[in-house]
Scaffold this motif. Sequence first.
Motif, PDB file in Angstrom:
ATOM      1  N   LEU A  92       0.772  -1.141   0.012  1.00 50.80           N
ATOM      2  CA  LEU A  92       0.066  -0.180   0.119  1.00 50.80           C
ATOM      3  C   LEU A  92       0.871   1.352   0.157  1.00 50.80           C
ATOM      4  N   SER A  93       1.956   1.156   0.886  1.00 53.29           N
ATOM      5  CA  SER A  93       2.911   2.283   0.826  1.00 53.29           C
ATOM      6  C   SER A  93       3.423   2.816  -0.490  1.00 53.29           C
ATOM      7  N   VAL A 128       3.110   6.105  -3.021  1.00 56.70           N
ATOM      8  CA  VAL A 128       4.058   6.952  -3.509  1.00 56.70           C
ATOM      9  C   VAL A 128       3.941   7.019  -5.072  1.00 56.70           C
ATOM     10  N   ASP A 129       3.462   5.884  -5.491  1.00 54.22           N
ATOM     11  CA  ASP A 129       3.549   5.739  -6.962  1.00 54.22           C
ATOM     12  C   ASP A 129       2.445   6.512  -7.609  1.00 54.22           C
ATOM     13  N   GLU A 148      -5.597   8.938  -3.145  1.00 52.55           N
ATOM     14  CA  GLU A 148      -6.618   9.194  -3.639  1.00 52.55           C
ATOM     15  C   GLU A 148      -7.133   7.902  -4.556  1.00 52.55           C
ATOM     16  N   LEU A 149      -5.993   7.592  -5.556  1.00 55.76           N
ATOM     17  CA  LEU A 149      -6.188   6.628  -6.543  1.00 55.76           C
ATOM     18  C   LEU A 149      -6.146   5.344  -5.830  1.00 55.76           C
ATOM     19  N   VAL A 150      -5.255   5.109  -4.885  1.00 53.76           N
ATOM     20  CA  VAL A 150      -5.148   3.686  -4.011  1.00 53.76           C
ATOM     21  C   VAL A 150      -6.301   3.494  -3.610  1.00 53.76           C
ATOM     22  N   ILE A 151      -7.120   4.365  -2.913  1.00 53.89           N
ATOM     23  CA  ILE A 151      -8.695   4.224  -2.342  1.00 53.89           C
ATOM     24  C   ILE A 151      -9.662   4.008  -3.522  1.00 53.89           C
ATOM     25  N   GLU A 152      -9.434   4.701  -4.534  1.00 55.43           N
ATOM     26  CA  GLU A 152     -10.560   4.514  -5.779  1.00 55.43           C
ATOM     27  C   GLU A 152     -10.190   3.173  -6.253  1.00 55.43           C
ATOM     28  N   SER A 153      -8.983   2.853  -6.328  1.00 59.77           N
ATOM     29  CA  SER A 153      -8.810   1.150  -6.982  1.00 59.77           C
ATOM     30  C   SER A 153      -9.447   0.228  -5.992  1.00 59.77           C
ATOM     31  N   LEU A 189      -4.254  -0.366 -10.192  1.00 59.63           N
ATOM     32  CA  LEU A 189      -3.331   0.683 -10.004  1.00 59.63           C
ATOM     33  C   LEU A 189      -2.190   0.174 -11.129  1.00 59.63           C
ATOM     34  N   LYS A 190      -1.815  -0.906 -11.564  1.00 63.09           N
ATOM     35  CA  LYS A 190      -0.778  -1.071 -12.397  1.00 63.09           C
ATOM     36  C   LYS A 190      -1.111  -0.519 -13.685  1.00 63.09           C
ATOM     37  N   ARG A 191      -2.237  -0.662 -14.016  1.00 62.87           N
ATOM     38  CA  ARG A 191      -2.697   0.102 -15.458  1.00 62.87           C
ATOM     39  C   ARG A 191      -2.705   1.648 -15.101  1.00 62.87           C
ATOM     40  N   TRP A 192      -3.118   2.187 -14.193  1.00 60.95           N
ATOM     41  CA  TRP A 192      -3.066   3.495 -13.998  1.00 60.95           C
ATOM     42  C   TRP A 192      -1.559   3.957 -13.930  1.00 60.95           C
TER      43      TRP A 192
END
Length: 266
Positions: free
Chosen positions: A187-188, A192-193, A197-202, A220-223
């Motif tokens: 998650l960390s 960073v990557d 916001e995007l981590v929670i959205e995913s 997340l990998k695609r984004w």
Amino acid sequence: MAKFRQVHTTFWQDPRVLEEMTPEDKYFYLYLLTNPNTTQIGVYQITKKQMAFDLGYSTESITSLLDRFINAHKVVRYNDSTREIAILNWGKYNLNKAGKPVIDCVKKELKEVKDKTLLWEVMNGIPNDSVVAEFSRHVYDTSTTRGQEEEKEEEEEKEEEQQQQENVYDFYQNNFGVLNPFITEKLSMWVVDVGIELVIESMKRALAQQKKFNYAEGILKRWSNENIKTLDDVKAADNQFGRKGSVRNGTTEAAEQFAKENGIPF
């Protein structure tokens, strides 16, 4: 080197001292003018506890005396945060003459004052122009204040960022299961990557499809590969696929591919 502090004989003829101050006030005032913490510039650091110890008073008595000297007699200022006191009429008797040794000492001590606003009222009572000039450089120098404000803003930003990151961990635990060091590290890294916001959205999208966290990682990998950094970027990508508000788009394919590459059941 020995230090000496002068008390002018006119101290006893000052109407404020004669008419307004009690014997206790006069004792306290003389202490403020001559104690070992005093400086050449009349602004120095001293704690209420030390004053109480030196005078044999309680800290409550010192607080009461300071309040009287600040608000009633109006002859000192005290900063409770920096523990600095300013003797407002100090310069009248102690800075009327200023050779090079005095100026050098003044320069050194001015740099050590934390609350520069205390210098203002002391400066107004200084009769020597060369000393006033040195005070002015520090009174009107806002760089220290700006630096303190910037440092405070940085600390607040760090605290906010830490709080947001904790929100990511809370979201995972509330929806996917107990955190372990491996997941926490993942998650960390994603924060960073691509950002919080995007981590929670995913993870929200994974939940919408009743999928596990590996589905969110595929998204997340695609984004990350497409350099998507904000929710607006996500919406634009969704619109590009022609499926507004739909989770089943290219992110699904990416999630499936990620799971396949890592041997994870999808």
